[in-house]
Design a protein around this motif. Structure first.
Motif, PDB file in Angstrom:
ATOM      1  N   GLY A   1       5.288  -3.598  -3.099  1.00 45.75           N
ATOM      2  CA  GLY A   1       4.618  -2.500  -3.990  1.00 45.75           C
ATOM      3  C   GLY A   1       5.363  -1.049  -3.624  1.00 45.75           C
ATOM      4  N   GLU A   2       4.247  -0.071  -3.562  1.00 45.56           N
ATOM      5  CA  GLU A   2       4.564   1.235  -3.359  1.00 45.56           C
ATOM      6  C   GLU A   2       5.199   1.455  -2.092  1.00 45.56           C
ATOM      7  N   MET A   3       5.376   0.739  -1.119  1.00 43.74           N
ATOM      8  CA  MET A   3       5.817   0.910  -0.066  1.00 43.74           C
ATOM      9  C   MET A   3       7.608   1.031  -0.089  1.00 43.74           C
TER      10      MET A   3
ATOM     11  N   GLN B   1       6.824   7.192  -4.266  1.00 50.06           N
ATOM     12  CA  GLN B   1       5.541   6.719  -4.543  1.00 50.06           C
ATOM     13  C   GLN B   1       4.954   7.726  -5.418  1.00 50.06           C
ATOM     14  N   CYS B   2       3.749   7.198  -5.762  1.00 50.53           N
ATOM     15  CA  CYS B   2       2.787   8.116  -6.750  1.00 50.53           C
ATOM     16  C   CYS B   2       2.316   9.375  -5.977  1.00 50.53           C
ATOM     17  N   ASN B   3       2.375   8.992  -4.426  1.00 46.00           N
ATOM     18  CA  ASN B   3       2.171  10.039  -3.652  1.00 46.00           C
ATOM     19  C   ASN B   3       3.005  11.010  -3.674  1.00 46.00           C
TER      20      ASN B   3
ATOM     21  N   ALA C   1       5.085  -4.896  -8.427  1.00 42.92           N
ATOM     22  CA  ALA C   1       3.932  -4.238  -8.445  1.00 42.92           C
ATOM     23  C   ALA C   1       2.585  -4.833  -7.939  1.00 42.92           C
ATOM     24  N   TRP C   2       1.671  -4.373  -7.742  1.00 39.60           N
ATOM     25  CA  TRP C   2       0.346  -4.742  -7.097  1.00 39.60           C
ATOM     26  C   TRP C   2      -0.329  -6.071  -7.964  1.00 39.60           C
ATOM     27  N   GLN C   3      -0.205  -6.026  -9.261  1.00 37.79           N
ATOM     28  CA  GLN C   3      -0.866  -6.867  -9.981  1.00 37.79           C
ATOM     29  C   GLN C   3      -0.315  -8.455  -9.968  1.00 37.79           C
TER      30      GLN C   3
ATOM     31  N   LEU D   1       8.768   7.424 -10.536  1.00 43.51           N
ATOM     32  CA  LEU D   1       7.985   7.323  -9.410  1.00 43.51           C
ATOM     33  C   LEU D   1       6.809   6.482  -9.589  1.00 43.51           C
ATOM     34  N   ALA D   2       6.024   5.950  -8.509  1.00 42.10           N
ATOM     35  CA  ALA D   2       4.998   5.314  -8.447  1.00 42.10           C
ATOM     36  C   ALA D   2       5.213   3.710  -8.990  1.00 42.10           C
ATOM     37  N   CYS D   3       4.301   2.790  -8.988  1.00 42.06           N
ATOM     38  CA  CYS D   3       4.673   1.426  -9.008  1.00 42.06           C
ATOM     39  C   CYS D   3       5.009   1.213 -10.290  1.00 42.06           C
ATOM     40  N   GLY D   4       4.679   1.676 -11.495  1.00 40.36           N
ATOM     41  CA  GLY D   4       5.077   1.611 -12.569  1.00 40.36           C
ATOM     42  C   GLY D   4       6.753   1.266 -12.744  1.00 40.36           C
TER      43      GLY D   4
ATOM     44  N   GLY E   1       0.795  -1.495  -0.079  1.00 38.78           N
ATOM     45  CA  GLY E   1       0.039  -0.057   0.055  1.00 38.78           C
ATOM     46  C   GLY E   1       0.955   1.287   0.015  1.00 38.78           C
ATOM     47  N   HIS E   2       0.268   2.348   0.550  1.00 38.13           N
ATOM     48  CA  HIS E   2       1.045   3.609   0.880  1.00 38.13           C
ATOM     49  C   HIS E   2       1.262   4.270   1.973  1.00 38.13           C
ATOM     50  N   ASP E   3       0.822   3.637   2.967  1.00 42.29           N
ATOM     51  CA  ASP E   3       0.512   4.452   4.493  1.00 42.29           C
ATOM     52  C   ASP E   3       1.846   4.319   5.324  1.00 42.29           C
TER      53      ASP E   3
ATOM     54  N   GLY F   1       4.529   6.438 -13.119  1.00 37.00           N
ATOM     55  CA  GLY F   1       2.955   6.192 -13.034  1.00 37.00           C
ATOM     56  C   GLY F   1       2.681   4.904 -12.493  1.00 37.00           C
ATOM     57  N   CYS F   2       1.341   4.077 -12.792  1.00 36.59           N
ATOM     58  CA  CYS F   2       1.145   2.953 -12.310  1.00 36.59           C
ATOM     59  C   CYS F   2       1.558   1.613 -13.037  1.00 36.59           C
ATOM     60  N   ASP F   3       1.592   0.500 -12.660  1.00 37.23           N
ATOM     61  CA  ASP F   3       1.735  -0.504 -13.132  1.00 37.23           C
ATOM     62  C   ASP F   3       0.580  -1.220 -13.393  1.00 37.23           C
ATOM     63  N   GLY F   4       0.514  -2.378 -14.042  1.00 39.19           N
ATOM     64  CA  GLY F   4      -0.875  -2.905 -14.442  1.00 39.19           C
ATOM     65  C   GLY F   4      -0.701  -4.333 -15.106  1.00 39.19           C
TER      66      GLY F   4
ATOM     67  N   TRP G   1      -0.750   5.320 -16.660  1.00 41.82           N
ATOM     68  CA  TRP G   1      -1.784   5.351 -15.651  1.00 41.82           C
ATOM     69  C   TRP G   1      -2.802   4.227 -15.356  1.00 41.82           C
ATOM     70  N   TYR G   2      -3.192   4.098 -14.230  1.00 38.97           N
ATOM     71  CA  TYR G   2      -4.126   3.073 -13.874  1.00 38.97           C
ATOM     72  C   TYR G   2      -5.530   3.403 -13.044  1.00 38.97           C
ATOM     73  N   GLU G   3      -5.262   4.141 -12.015  1.00 35.94           N
ATOM     74  CA  GLU G   3      -6.281   4.464 -11.029  1.00 35.94           C
ATOM     75  C   GLU G   3      -6.359   5.913 -11.068  1.00 35.94           C
ATOM     76  N   GLN G   4      -7.161   6.392 -10.069  1.00 37.14           N
ATOM     77  CA  GLN G   4      -7.876   7.555  -9.889  1.00 37.14           C
ATOM     78  C   GLN G   4      -6.681   8.622  -9.444  1.00 37.14           C
ATOM     79  N   LYS G   5      -6.030   8.298  -8.500  1.00 36.35           N
ATOM     80  CA  LYS G   5      -4.824   9.100  -8.111  1.00 36.35           C
ATOM     81  C   LYS G   5      -3.868   9.512  -9.475  1.00 36.35           C
ATOM     82  N   ALA G   6      -3.886   8.807 -10.436  1.00 41.24           N
ATOM     83  CA  ALA G   6      -2.929   8.989 -11.554  1.00 41.24           C
ATOM     84  C   ALA G   6      -4.048  10.104 -12.349  1.00 41.24           C
TER      85      ALA G   6
ATOM     86  N   THR H   1      -3.291   0.501   1.886  1.00 38.16           N
ATOM     87  CA  THR H   1      -4.062   1.317   1.055  1.00 38.16           C
ATOM     88  C   THR H   1      -4.322   0.557  -0.423  1.00 38.16           C
ATOM     89  N   ASN H   2      -4.586   1.080  -1.407  1.00 40.29           N
ATOM     90  CA  ASN H   2      -4.694   0.503  -2.810  1.00 40.29           C
ATOM     91  C   ASN H   2      -3.257  -0.188  -3.352  1.00 40.29           C
ATOM     92  N   CYS H   3      -3.043  -1.171  -3.643  1.00 44.71           N
ATOM     93  CA  CYS H   3      -4.015  -1.658  -4.576  1.00 44.71           C
ATOM     94  C   CYS H   3      -4.339  -3.330  -4.127  1.00 44.71           C
ATOM     95  N   LEU H   4      -5.491  -3.642  -3.575  1.00 45.27           N
ATOM     96  CA  LEU H   4      -5.718  -4.930  -3.043  1.00 45.27           C
ATOM     97  C   LEU H   4      -6.213  -5.641  -4.188  1.00 45.27           C
TER      98      LEU H   4
HETATM   99 FE1  FS2 Z   1       0.534   1.685  -8.145  1.00 44.86          FE
HETATM  100 FE2  FS2 Z   1      -1.846   1.102  -7.142  1.00 44.86          FE
HETATM  101 FE3  FS2 Z   1       0.365   4.201  -6.122  1.00 44.86          FE
HETATM  102 FE4  FS2 Z   1      -1.707   3.260  -7.898  1.00 44.86          FE
HETATM  103  S1  FS2 Z   1      -0.006   0.666  -6.194  1.00 44.86           S
HETATM  104  S2  FS2 Z   1      -1.494   1.597  -9.264  1.00 44.86           S
HETATM  105  O1  FS2 Z   1      -3.213   2.557  -6.929  1.00 44.86           O
HETATM  106  O2  FS2 Z   1      -1.318   4.123  -6.100  1.00 44.86           O
HETATM  107  O3  FS2 Z   1       0.468   3.780  -8.533  1.00 44.86           O
END
Ligand code: FS2
Ligand code: SF4
Length: 543
Positions: free
Chosen positions: A266-268, A450-452, A290-292, A424-427, A242-244, A397-400, A483-488, A309-312
């Motif tokens: 992941g993003e930690m 992080q994306c944050n 990454a999350w996927q 930056l971020a999980c990409g 997650g990210h917290d 950005g995000c991975d997927g 991009w993947y989710e809404q923070k992006a 947090t995301n992504c579960l």
């Molecule tokens: Fe990656 Fe997922 Fe960081 Fe997005 S861990 S796609 O929600 O927040 O970038």
């Protein structure tokens, strides 16, 4: 069901039977009802501010509740139903305060008058009637912009929630967010009004990210370059995803002296760079990507797992008893820990075998956030002026799960030796363990966070543009984003608000952007979909 908020939406149109992410139709409908209810709460909050009433509890709750509707955050219908009930309770209490102050609360219809049903099944039916596909807005392009604004606000809410947890808030963020959410109920705004509001979401998001940056660096210090092992130590283990940062800190405190090693997932990963976190001796390495990939990676982890947090994703049976959620995250049947009592996680880690031996091996570097990079700004400027550094790429950005995402791996591999890659971020997990070497003592691959931490990257770009006395668009810098989710979505809107042009975006364009809105973006911001790494590099570098 109708959900099209993320990049993996079915057929790049919408998830209509079941979410590609695993979201069930009932949860989708409940999230739509929650969003509807939050519009009503926001309408009352807007009226309240006109007569000097702003309720902090309502503001904090609005962000928390919106955060639950982000992709891969909460899949539990009971949780979402509770949020709906609480939204309406809060709205009625706020109405009473606003009325007492002489404000308007006599809404005749719409979300500010919603009465949620008493059963979850009935609430699902109510939600089905107010989904994104039922938007009464007749103009397709306005609808597209409205939905873009709502998805962007979901991202803003996530950042504001993280910042608030660490004591950073700004009434202006809450006011802006609620104002635009309330405006989505209106049918009297024109296309240009919505273009303005979409960019305003980007502006509000910059402030939310600035608050989060202040929260993280104020609490844990500025990240410093840090070597992070990708192996593990013999013994009991907990994995934090997650990210917290606050959850991680509390867990580190509670696991001290218990013979448990804490790993990031992941993003930690960038957490290893913060002085206030890296000081814990039992905070050791990074596990996984990454999350996927979590189903495979979590199944092989011999300890407890905390999802902050995301992504579960849907927990597999093999590790369902080992995984825990915190904060706004939820999955039916998965143990949710109350903040901040991590004793169930610790207990489970002690029951599980842990790693049977030490491994030595690869490592990655983190900690190249704004303070580190700008701390060597002289070196950077000298290297650019002297011709040692030709160009910077922000590959972020995000991975997927989509196969097209190997574009980003290939792109980084092809970046010429005299160019630097910021990420930056999980990409970044597509290339984070590549050794790209150095230029004049600077690493060619720098992990901003992080994306944050997108705010940090923006600050680096702004500082460089000041140093070179040119606009950001004239810098030798190109943004290649995934991009993947809404923070992006929120970050993208921030970049547009700042007037940043020529962004390359992939792996596909959002399904909620109508053809005319896309044309506006292309005309005004020169946004481009990614093509091939070879073609894009050639177009950017001209050779
Ligand atoms: Fe990656 Fe997922 Fe960081 Fe997005 S861990 S796609 O929600 O927040 O970038
Ligand atoms: Fe589909 Fe994404 Fe919505 Fe999940 S969040 S239902 S994958 S569009």
């Amino acid at each position: 069901m109708f959900c099209y908020q993320c990049e993996q939406t079915a057929k790049n149109e919408a998830c209509v039977k079941l979410g590609v992410c695993g979201k069930q139709p009932d949860v989708a409908a409940l999230q739509d009802l929650l969003t509807h209810a939050l519009k009503g709460l926001s309408q009352v909050a807007v009226e309240g501010r006109k007569v000097g009433v702003s309720d902090r509890e309502v503001n904090v709750f609005t962000c928390e509740a919106l955060f639950t509707t982000l992709t891969n955050v909460n899949f539990d219908p009971e949780d979402i139903a509770r949020f709906i009930q609480k939204t309406v309770e809060m709205r009625e209490k706020l109405k009473a305060r606003v009325k007492a102050a002489g404000g308007f609360v006599d809404f005749a219809q719409g979300p500010a008058t919603l009465q949620p049903a008493t059963s979850v099944a009935e609430m699902v039916r109510q939600g089905e009637a107010v989904g994104f596909d039922k938007d009464p807005e007749p103009n397709q392009d306005i609808r597209s912009l409205k939905h873009t604004a709502i998805f962007g606000l979901r991202g803003v809410a996530a950042y504001a929630d993280h910042a608030q947890i660490l004591g950073q808030e700004d009434e202006a963020v809450y006011a802006g967010l609620q104002e635009i959410l309330a405006d989505t109920v209106r049918l009297d705004l024109a296309l240009n009004d919505w273009v303005g509001r979409v960019l305003r979401v980007g502006e509000i998001n910059i402030r939310a990210m600035e608050l989060l940056d202040a929260a993280n660096t104020g609490t844990y210090g500025h990240p410093v370059p840090t070597k992070v092992p990708l192996g593990h130590r013999k013994g009991k283990a907990i994995l934090v995803s997650g990210h917290d940062l606050k959850d991680l800190e509390e867990l580190l405190k509670q696991t001290q002296g218990k013979g448990i090693t804490v790993y990031t997932h992941g993003e930690m990963l960038p957490c290893h760079g913060y002085p206030g976190l890296k000081k814990y001796e039992h905070f050791y390495g990074h596990y996984g990507t990454a999350w996927q990939n979590q189903a495979k990676e979590f199944a092989a982890f011999p300890g407890a797992i905390l999802m902050t947090t995301n992504c579960l994703q849907k927990p597999q049976e093999s590790y369902k008893d080992n995984i825990f959620t915190s904060g706004v995250v939820g999955w039916p049947g998965v143990c949710h820990v109350d903040r901040w009592d991590f004793s169930p996680v610790i207990q489970r880690a002690l029951e599980l075998p842990g790693f049977s031996e030490d491994t030595n091996g690869a490592h990655v570097m983190v900690g190249f956030a704004r303070n580190t990079v700008l701390g060597v700004a002289d070196k950077v400027i000298e290297a650019v002026k002297g011709g040692a550094i030709r160009h910077f790429f922000l590959v972020a950005g995000c991975d997927g799960a989509k196969p097209g995402r190997n574009y980003y791996t290939r792109f980084v591999e092809l970046v010429p030796q005299d160019c630097v890659v910021l990420t930056l971020a999980c990409g970044k997990f597509r290339f984070f363990d590549k050794d790209l070497g150095t230029i004049g003592g600077l690493p060619r691959l720098m992990d901003v966070g992080q994306c944050n931490d997108a705010y940090s990257a923006v600050q680096i770009a702004l500082a460089l543009s000041k140093a070179f006395n040119v606009g950001v668009n004239e810098l030798p810098l190109s943004l290649v984003l995934s991009w993947y989710e809404q923070k992006a979505v929120a970050i993208l809107l921030s970049l547009l608000y700042l007037g940043i042009k020529n962004i390359r975006l992939g792996p596909s364009l959002p399904a909620f952007i109508s053809p005319n809105v896309l044309q506006v973006l292309v005309q005004n911001f020169d946004i481009k979909p990614i093509s091939t790494p070879e073609e894009d590099l050639k177009a950017i570098l001209g050779s």
